[in-house]
Enzyme design. Sequence first.
Site, PDB file in Angstrom:
ATOM      1  N   ARG A 101       0.859  -1.184   0.000  1.00 37.50           N
ATOM      2  CA  ARG A 101       0.000   0.000   0.000  1.00 37.50           C
ATOM      3  C   ARG A 101       0.894   1.232   0.000  1.00 37.50           C
ATOM      4  O   ARG A 101       2.050   1.164   0.369  1.00 37.50           O
ATOM      5  CB  ARG A 101      -0.868   0.019   1.266  1.00 37.50           C
ATOM      6  CG  ARG A 101      -2.007  -0.973   1.260  1.00 37.50           C
ATOM      7  CD  ARG A 101      -2.606  -1.116   2.659  1.00 37.50           C
ATOM      8  NE  ARG A 101      -3.160   0.131   3.174  1.00 37.50           N
ATOM      9  CZ  ARG A 101      -3.540   0.314   4.437  1.00 37.50           C
ATOM     10  NH1 ARG A 101      -3.411  -0.651   5.309  1.00 37.50           N
ATOM     11  NH2 ARG A 101      -4.035   1.466   4.816  1.00 37.50           N
ATOM     12  N   LYS A 114      -3.301  -8.242  10.640  1.00 37.91           N
ATOM     13  CA  LYS A 114      -4.687  -8.022  11.091  1.00 37.91           C
ATOM     14  C   LYS A 114      -5.595  -7.506   9.976  1.00 37.91           C
ATOM     15  O   LYS A 114      -6.811  -7.539  10.119  1.00 37.91           O
ATOM     16  CB  LYS A 114      -4.737  -7.119  12.333  1.00 37.91           C
ATOM     17  CG  LYS A 114      -4.476  -5.658  12.121  1.00 37.91           C
ATOM     18  CD  LYS A 114      -4.781  -4.886  13.421  1.00 37.91           C
ATOM     19  CE  LYS A 114      -4.487  -3.417  13.240  1.00 37.91           C
ATOM     20  NZ  LYS A 114      -4.763  -2.651  14.458  1.00 37.91           N
ATOM     21  N   ASP A 115      -5.025  -7.042   8.843  1.00 37.67           N
ATOM     22  CA  ASP A 115      -5.851  -6.632   7.695  1.00 37.67           C
ATOM     23  C   ASP A 115      -6.276  -7.811   6.825  1.00 37.67           C
ATOM     24  O   ASP A 115      -7.116  -7.655   5.942  1.00 37.67           O
ATOM     25  CB  ASP A 115      -5.080  -5.646   6.793  1.00 37.67           C
ATOM     26  CG  ASP A 115      -4.893  -4.284   7.441  1.00 37.67           C
ATOM     27  OD1 ASP A 115      -5.645  -3.966   8.391  1.00 37.67           O
ATOM     28  OD2 ASP A 115      -3.984  -3.546   7.013  1.00 37.67           O
ATOM     29  N   THR A 123     -11.332   6.477  18.114  1.00 41.11           N
ATOM     30  CA  THR A 123     -10.890   5.142  17.689  1.00 41.11           C
ATOM     31  C   THR A 123     -11.780   4.674  16.553  1.00 41.11           C
ATOM     32  O   THR A 123     -12.984   4.935  16.564  1.00 41.11           O
ATOM     33  CB  THR A 123     -10.925   4.097  18.829  1.00 41.11           C
ATOM     34  OG1 THR A 123     -10.627   2.810  18.262  1.00 41.11           O
ATOM     35  CG2 THR A 123     -12.271   4.036  19.529  1.00 41.11           C
ATOM     36  N   SER A 183     -12.025   1.532  15.854  1.00 38.65           N
ATOM     37  CA  SER A 183     -12.186   0.098  16.100  1.00 38.65           C
ATOM     38  C   SER A 183     -13.325  -0.184  17.073  1.00 38.65           C
ATOM     39  O   SER A 183     -13.332   0.309  18.202  1.00 38.65           O
ATOM     40  CB  SER A 183     -10.856  -0.439  16.664  1.00 38.65           C
ATOM     41  OG  SER A 183     -11.066  -1.593  17.442  1.00 38.65           O
ATOM     42  N   ARG A 214     -10.916   8.311  11.357  1.00 39.06           N
ATOM     43  CA  ARG A 214     -10.350   7.531  10.256  1.00 39.06           C
ATOM     44  C   ARG A 214      -9.126   8.226   9.698  1.00 39.06           C
ATOM     45  O   ARG A 214      -8.773   9.318  10.096  1.00 39.06           O
ATOM     46  CB  ARG A 214     -11.384   7.365   9.128  1.00 39.06           C
ATOM     47  CG  ARG A 214     -12.451   6.287   9.334  1.00 39.06           C
ATOM     48  CD  ARG A 214     -11.943   4.855   9.195  1.00 39.06           C
ATOM     49  NE  ARG A 214     -10.978   4.635   8.116  1.00 39.06           N
ATOM     50  CZ  ARG A 214     -11.279   4.433   6.854  1.00 39.06           C
ATOM     51  NH1 ARG A 214     -12.522   4.439   6.456  1.00 39.06           N
ATOM     52  NH2 ARG A 214     -10.333   4.209   5.957  1.00 39.06           N
ATOM     53  N   GLY A 215      -8.516   7.566   8.724  1.00 40.36           N
ATOM     54  CA  GLY A 215      -7.322   8.127   8.095  1.00 40.36           C
ATOM     55  C   GLY A 215      -6.104   7.325   8.514  1.00 40.36           C
ATOM     56  O   GLY A 215      -6.166   6.529   9.450  1.00 40.36           O
ATOM     57  N   ASN A 216      -5.004   7.520   7.817  1.00 39.69           N
ATOM     58  CA  ASN A 216      -3.787   6.801   8.198  1.00 39.69           C
ATOM     59  C   ASN A 216      -3.213   7.429   9.471  1.00 39.69           C
ATOM     60  O   ASN A 216      -3.756   8.399   9.997  1.00 39.69           O
ATOM     61  CB  ASN A 216      -2.773   6.787   7.044  1.00 39.69           C
ATOM     62  CG  ASN A 216      -2.390   8.186   6.608  1.00 39.69           C
ATOM     63  OD1 ASN A 216      -2.267   9.086   7.443  1.00 39.69           O
ATOM     64  ND2 ASN A 216      -2.206   8.384   5.320  1.00 39.69           N
ATOM     65  N   THR A 219      -2.570  11.195   9.446  1.00 35.44           N
ATOM     66  CA  THR A 219      -3.812  11.986   9.456  1.00 35.44           C
ATOM     67  C   THR A 219      -4.434  12.013  10.840  1.00 35.44           C
ATOM     68  O   THR A 219      -4.895  13.044  11.319  1.00 35.44           O
ATOM     69  CB  THR A 219      -4.835  11.349   8.474  1.00 35.44           C
ATOM     70  OG1 THR A 219      -4.158  11.055   7.254  1.00 35.44           O
ATOM     71  CG2 THR A 219      -5.986  12.273   8.204  1.00 35.44           C
ATOM     72  N   CYS A 258     -14.214  -7.022  10.798  1.00 35.64           N
ATOM     73  CA  CYS A 258     -14.171  -5.610  11.195  1.00 35.64           C
ATOM     74  C   CYS A 258     -15.476  -5.144  11.831  1.00 35.64           C
ATOM     75  O   CYS A 258     -15.497  -4.193  12.592  1.00 35.64           O
ATOM     76  CB  CYS A 258     -13.929  -4.747   9.962  1.00 35.64           C
ATOM     77  SG  CYS A 258     -12.273  -4.119   9.942  1.00 35.64           S
TER      78      CYS A 258
END
Length: 358
Positions: free
Chosen positions: A23, A95-96, A142, A144, A164-166, A169, A258
Amino acid sequence: MAEPGAAAGENGVGGRAVRVGTRRSQLARIQTDSVVEMLRELYPDLSFEIVAMSTTGDKILDTALSKIGEKSLFTKELENALERNEVDLVVHSLKDLPTSLPPGFTIGAVCKRENPLDAVVFHPKNCGKTLSLLPEKSVIGTSSLRRAAQLKKKFPQLEFRDIRGNLNTRLKKLDEKEDFSAIILAAAGLKRMGWENRIGQLLSPEDCLYAVGQGALAVEVRAKDQEILNMVSALHDADTVLRCIAERAFMKRLEGGCSVPVAVNTMLKDGQLYLTGAVYSLDGSDSLKETMQTSVNYPQKNEDGPNDDVQHVGITAKNVPGQAQEAAENLGVELASLLLSKGAKHILSVARQLNDAR
């Protein structure tokens, strides 16, 4: 362990560079670079080329992960490239990766696990605090459901919101706005990014059980590509493999993903593998948690022949004793079955429905 250099040709595979898919995010690149670095040390005669691409999960940044409902959010594009023979291996956060891989793929290596715990990163104004010391109604970010469910129960005075975001971010959102008092992230990602100094609190398994496979890197390859499979198998870390097989088998039997809060903690000590697994309602008020153990103390047999490429929840690890892998997988299945017999299915299906309705 595979003999370095024994697996592949003189200067590459079929005389060309080994192509590694990743990625585009900074963390993904760092993780891929670390795996390629290990491969270069093992195979100094080979050349490696990194191919970066964007995935669905990287493009949809305005929706909570659990709402997108796509199991292979961060992996599909990479797998397509693998299938089309545009790359030879792909590095993922384990985990992805869903517990069932598409036919034709396998996890050919699970590298030594980084710290699997969750970490709290505080807004600069809360520096030095812990979650229990934050003012009432403080907002914690979070993305999650697993983290939110456990922490809502433990810290009912706090509020939890999606972020969200990497990594870059999220930290930016935390630092530059006043929306969040703290955010929860995997300690492993922060460490790999060199941001360990931002960890204000590590959440112990008592506070927050972690995600299946958290902290481990996986190398996905074409299942039939014996040359590449042999090459990457030298990266397997036996302890991590056994722990992650148990965790993935637990998740698979529960049909978790998820969109439901499923959490684990594993430990390998004196030949015994311990697995703690839990399921939660979205607000954490309803939960089931149990621990089981099994012996994984088996010798390595040279099992050449038809059982050569047995996969355990998507993982092919010929250099880890087959009986130990089987015991680890059975442990995960048995623990999940125990939770299911106590009503886990109801907790998870309600969580799924509520999450879909959000």
